[in-house]
Write a protein that holds these residues in place. Structure first.
Motif, short mmCIF file in Angstrom:
data_model
loop_
_atom_site.label_atom_id
_atom_site.label_comp_id
_atom_site.label_asym_id
_atom_site.label_seq_id
_atom_site.Cartn_x
_atom_site.Cartn_y
_atom_site.Cartn_z
N LEU A 127 0.82 -1.22 0.00
CA LEU A 127 0.00 0.00 0.00
C LEU A 127 0.85 1.27 0.00
O LEU A 127 0.38 2.33 -0.38
CB LEU A 127 -0.95 0.01 1.20
CG LEU A 127 -2.22 -0.81 1.03
CD1 LEU A 127 -2.96 -0.96 2.35
CD2 LEU A 127 -3.13 -0.17 0.01
N VAL A 140 1.38 2.87 -3.84
CA VAL A 140 0.20 3.04 -4.68
C VAL A 140 0.48 3.95 -5.87
O VAL A 140 0.11 3.65 -7.00
CB VAL A 140 -1.00 3.57 -3.84
CG1 VAL A 140 -2.16 3.95 -4.74
CG2 VAL A 140 -1.42 2.54 -2.83
N PHE A 178 -8.66 4.26 -7.32
CA PHE A 178 -8.21 3.54 -6.12
C PHE A 178 -9.37 3.43 -5.15
O PHE A 178 -10.03 4.42 -4.84
CB PHE A 178 -7.04 4.28 -5.47
CG PHE A 178 -6.44 3.54 -4.31
CD1 PHE A 178 -5.68 2.40 -4.53
CD2 PHE A 178 -6.64 3.97 -3.02
CE1 PHE A 178 -5.12 1.71 -3.47
CE2 PHE A 178 -6.10 3.28 -1.95
CZ PHE A 178 -5.34 2.15 -2.18
#
Length: 184
Positions: free
Chosen positions: A140, A143, A169
């Motif tokens: 994460l 991203v 997203f």
């Protein structure tokens, strides 16, 4: 007393009820004859008599018109034709499925090419493709750099597809939709 039919037929989301013979309660109706010619506006009793003389049914086909429009036709044949048209319409429609291709942020080039080929097959069959980039754990944190993977995927398929929905997203995944290019 004769047999009474009451039928609903759906067109473009609206229900049309076809009343026949004694079910029609309007005082005046516009009548279309058995051959398709206009017989004019007349009382409902006159219209019923004309239908009986022809040995056919009086069917209200347009209840919202002023006055309502009735046709002198064989109701059984009319119902059959409506069912036939509906069946033909269902045959001709194409259902577009959405196929999904899942990627991870640390995908290698050969794995990406395999997924591109898989998506290419889906697009050639006329389906839409949802490309999902799933993030797990510490992935994460990357991203922003991972959007490049989706852009690269879309670029590799740009000859046969267009980006239907840009990369977005949501939760722990980023996804975009591809659709096959339409040929003119």
């Amino acid at each position: 007393m004769g047999i009474h039919f009451f039928m609903f037929y759906f067109t473009e989301g609206k229900a049309i009820d076809y009343l026949i013979n004694e079910q029609i309660k309007d005082k005046e109706v516009r009548v279309i004859g058995a051959e398709g010619g206009q017989l004019g506006v007349m009382s409902i009793t006159e219209a019923r008599e004309k239908a009986e003389e022809a040995g056919l049914d009086l069917v209200r086909v347009s209840p919202n018109a002023n006055p309502p429009v009735c046709k002198i036709i064989d109701f059984g044949k009319f119902r059959y034709e409506l069912a036939r048209k509906e069946k033909d319409a269902k045959k001709k429609q194409k259902v577009v499925e959405i196929k999904e291709v899942r990627l991870s942020p640390n995908i290698e080039e050969n794995d990406l090419n395999t997924k591109v080929n898989q998506a290419r097959k889906f697009l050639q069959k006329g389906n839409r493709v949802k490309v999902t980039l799933r993030f797990r754990g510490r992935e994460l944190a990357y991203v922003n750099q991972s959007k490049v993977i989706l852009d690269n995927f879309a670029e590799l398929l740009s000859d046969i597809s267009t980006v239907d929905k840009q990369a977005k997203f949501e939760g722990r995944s980023m996804f975009m939709f591809l659709a096959a290019k339409t040929t003119k």
